[in-house]
Write a protein that holds these residues in place. Sequence first.
Motif, PDB file in Angstrom:
ATOM      1  N   ASP A  21       0.808  -1.223   0.000  1.00  0.00           N
ATOM      2  CA  ASP A  21       0.000   0.000   0.000  1.00  0.00           C
ATOM      3  C   ASP A  21       0.843   1.277   0.000  1.00  0.00           C
ATOM      4  O   ASP A  21       0.695   2.140   0.880  1.00  0.00           O
ATOM      5  N   TYR A  47      -4.525 -10.825   6.394  1.00  0.00           N
ATOM      6  CA  TYR A  47      -3.676  -9.652   6.607  1.00  0.00           C
ATOM      7  C   TYR A  47      -3.352  -9.533   8.089  1.00  0.00           C
ATOM      8  O   TYR A  47      -4.261  -9.459   8.919  1.00  0.00           O
ATOM      9  N   MET A  49      -1.404  -6.926  10.187  1.00  0.00           N
ATOM     10  CA  MET A  49      -0.797  -5.611   9.957  1.00  0.00           C
ATOM     11  C   MET A  49      -1.044  -4.712  11.166  1.00  0.00           C
ATOM     12  O   MET A  49      -2.199  -4.446  11.517  1.00  0.00           O
ATOM     13  N   TRP A  83      -4.208  -0.554   7.836  1.00  0.00           N
ATOM     14  CA  TRP A  83      -4.269  -0.673   6.382  1.00  0.00           C
ATOM     15  C   TRP A  83      -3.798   0.597   5.676  1.00  0.00           C
ATOM     16  O   TRP A  83      -3.248   1.496   6.296  1.00  0.00           O
ATOM     17  N   ALA A  84      -4.092   0.666   4.361  1.00  0.00           N
ATOM     18  CA  ALA A  84      -3.455   1.626   3.445  1.00  0.00           C
ATOM     19  C   ALA A  84      -3.581   3.110   3.833  1.00  0.00           C
ATOM     20  O   ALA A  84      -4.685   3.660   3.804  1.00  0.00           O
ATOM     21  N   ILE A 137     -12.290   2.657   4.309  1.00  0.00           N
ATOM     22  CA  ILE A 137     -10.876   2.256   4.229  1.00  0.00           C
ATOM     23  C   ILE A 137     -10.183   3.029   3.105  1.00  0.00           C
ATOM     24  O   ILE A 137     -10.826   3.662   2.271  1.00  0.00           O
ATOM     25  N   ASP A 138      -8.870   2.950   3.101  1.00  0.00           N
ATOM     26  CA  ASP A 138      -8.030   3.436   2.001  1.00  0.00           C
ATOM     27  C   ASP A 138      -8.233   4.923   1.677  1.00  0.00           C
ATOM     28  O   ASP A 138      -8.607   5.294   0.548  1.00  0.00           O
ATOM     29  N   GLU A 199     -11.009  -0.552  -4.587  1.00  0.00           N
ATOM     30  CA  GLU A 199     -10.444   0.074  -3.383  1.00  0.00           C
ATOM     31  C   GLU A 199      -9.188   0.849  -3.757  1.00  0.00           C
ATOM     32  O   GLU A 199      -8.859   0.988  -4.935  1.00  0.00           O
ATOM     33  N   GLY A 200      -8.502   1.364  -2.730  1.00  0.00           N
ATOM     34  CA  GLY A 200      -7.209   2.009  -2.942  1.00  0.00           C
ATOM     35  C   GLY A 200      -7.238   3.227  -3.840  1.00  0.00           C
ATOM     36  O   GLY A 200      -6.353   3.386  -4.700  1.00  0.00           O
ATOM     37  N   THR A 253      -4.156  -8.386  -4.292  1.00  0.00           N
ATOM     38  CA  THR A 253      -4.372  -6.931  -4.277  1.00  0.00           C
ATOM     39  C   THR A 253      -3.266  -6.219  -5.051  1.00  0.00           C
ATOM     40  O   THR A 253      -2.211  -6.782  -5.309  1.00  0.00           O
ATOM     41  N   ASN A 254      -3.568  -4.957  -5.402  1.00  0.00           N
ATOM     42  CA  ASN A 254      -2.534  -4.023  -5.799  1.00  0.00           C
ATOM     43  C   ASN A 254      -2.970  -2.674  -5.265  1.00  0.00           C
ATOM     44  O   ASN A 254      -4.128  -2.530  -4.817  1.00  0.00           O
ATOM     45  N   HIS A 255      -2.106  -1.683  -5.312  1.00  0.00           N
ATOM     46  CA  HIS A 255      -2.459  -0.400  -4.683  1.00  0.00           C
ATOM     47  C   HIS A 255      -1.612   0.707  -5.308  1.00  0.00           C
ATOM     48  O   HIS A 255      -0.393   0.651  -5.231  1.00  0.00           O
ATOM     49  N   HIS A 270       2.317  -2.594  -5.475  1.00  0.00           N
ATOM     50  CA  HIS A 270       2.924  -3.710  -4.744  1.00  0.00           C
ATOM     51  C   HIS A 270       2.701  -5.037  -5.455  1.00  0.00           C
ATOM     52  O   HIS A 270       1.775  -5.192  -6.245  1.00  0.00           O
ATOM     53  N   ARG A 282       3.475  -8.902   0.919  1.00  0.00           N
ATOM     54  CA  ARG A 282       3.638  -8.126  -0.309  1.00  0.00           C
ATOM     55  C   ARG A 282       4.889  -7.249  -0.232  1.00  0.00           C
ATOM     56  O   ARG A 282       5.500  -7.112   0.818  1.00  0.00           O
TER      57      ARG A 282
HETATM   58  O1  FUB Z   1      -3.342  -3.877   2.812  1.00  0.00           O
HETATM   59  C1  FUB Z   1      -4.633  -4.071   3.309  1.00  0.00           C
HETATM   60  C2  FUB Z   1      -5.652  -3.735   2.279  1.00  0.00           C
HETATM   61  O2  FUB Z   1      -5.398  -4.519   1.110  1.00  0.00           O
HETATM   62  C3  FUB Z   1      -5.586  -2.310   1.781  1.00  0.00           C
HETATM   63  O3  FUB Z   1      -6.243  -1.404   2.615  1.00  0.00           O
HETATM   64  C4  FUB Z   1      -6.159  -2.459   0.418  1.00  0.00           C
HETATM   65  O4  FUB Z   1      -5.927  -1.357  -0.406  1.00  0.00           O
HETATM   66  C5  FUB Z   1      -5.472  -3.709  -0.054  1.00  0.00           C
HETATM   67  O5  FUB Z   1      -4.162  -3.458  -0.503  1.00  0.00           O
END
Ligand code: FUB
Length: 312
Positions: A21, A47, A49, A83-84, A137-138, A199-200, A253-255, A270, A282
């Motif tokens: 992210d 995840y 994190m 998260w991101a 989110i994001d 997302e993202g 995922t990608n971001h 990523h 990632r």
């Molecule tokens: O990294 C956690 C979540 O996965 C992020 O908030 C999203 O954008 C996706 O990358």
Amino acid sequence: MEQEKKKRSKNPIITSMYTADPAPMVDGDTLYLYTTHDEDELKNNFYTMYDWHCFSTKDMVNWTHHGKVFSLDDISWADDRAWAPQAIKRNGKYYLYCPVHKINDGMAIAVGVSDSPTGPFKDIGHPLVDEGDWNDIDPTVFIDDDGQAYLYFGNPELRYVLLNEDMISYNKEVGVVKIPMTPESFGKGGHRTGTTYTEGPWLYKRNGIYYMFYAAFRPNMRQEHLAYSTSKSPTGPWVYGGILMDEKGGTFTNHPGVVDFKGHTFLFYHTGELPGGGPFHRSVCVAEFKFNEDGSIDPVEKCDGVDGIFDE
Ligand code: FUB
């Protein structure tokens, strides 16, 4: 003998830990990169994190790790899912917007404030955006030329608030604005709104055109690619622009994180390329790209690195 200077960076940029992210921010002659952190040891194979890290470079090749700059331990009301994020500077202060899981509840957006781009960031003590659902989110933050700051966010819907000058509150009269999720705006796709938008989001402006970059699903595809939409205004209407980066070689995922730095434009993203990599392990990469004359963008390839930027 003077050692030959390394001329190109090598993807992934960070090899000492798993990062995802990417959120670049330029301040003076330095590019700061904020990332999430995928823990080596996973809980429930999902995840795992807990904190956000900051890295910086002046030349795109040599990177400094500034360590953990904000974490769930700093947010008394959150318990999971660091998260991101995205950071921005205003009036000499730095603001880091971060999605987190609230204790016994859904997702919300936290803000950390610092006098330095490398933190430590201090939580404002309560969520900035908290609609009581899982869409929060994001966050992507952007200050327009007239001084109005926008915070977009969301999965599966794209929404925004108008941030107040203090950057830690928003215009409650306008409230949370929901962007119409139409195929014209985000392409016909495979996510829950029937569009590609997933997302993202990442809001960026160039030559009077506003770009929304985001992670997206094609129909029947459960791996994200990156896509973009454009608008003549920061609040839309958005017009679907196409695919920015395909799914190949990626993770689930990608971001996107897009920034101009020393005359170049970079797309951070990523992959799962580090040894032991995968959907929850990632690593952040970067590619350079150019815009077409009409402002459109051709798909950007995942690559092995970028040329360094050195003074002659
Ligand atoms: O990294 C956690 C979540 O996965 C992020 O908030 C999203 O954008 C996706 O990358």
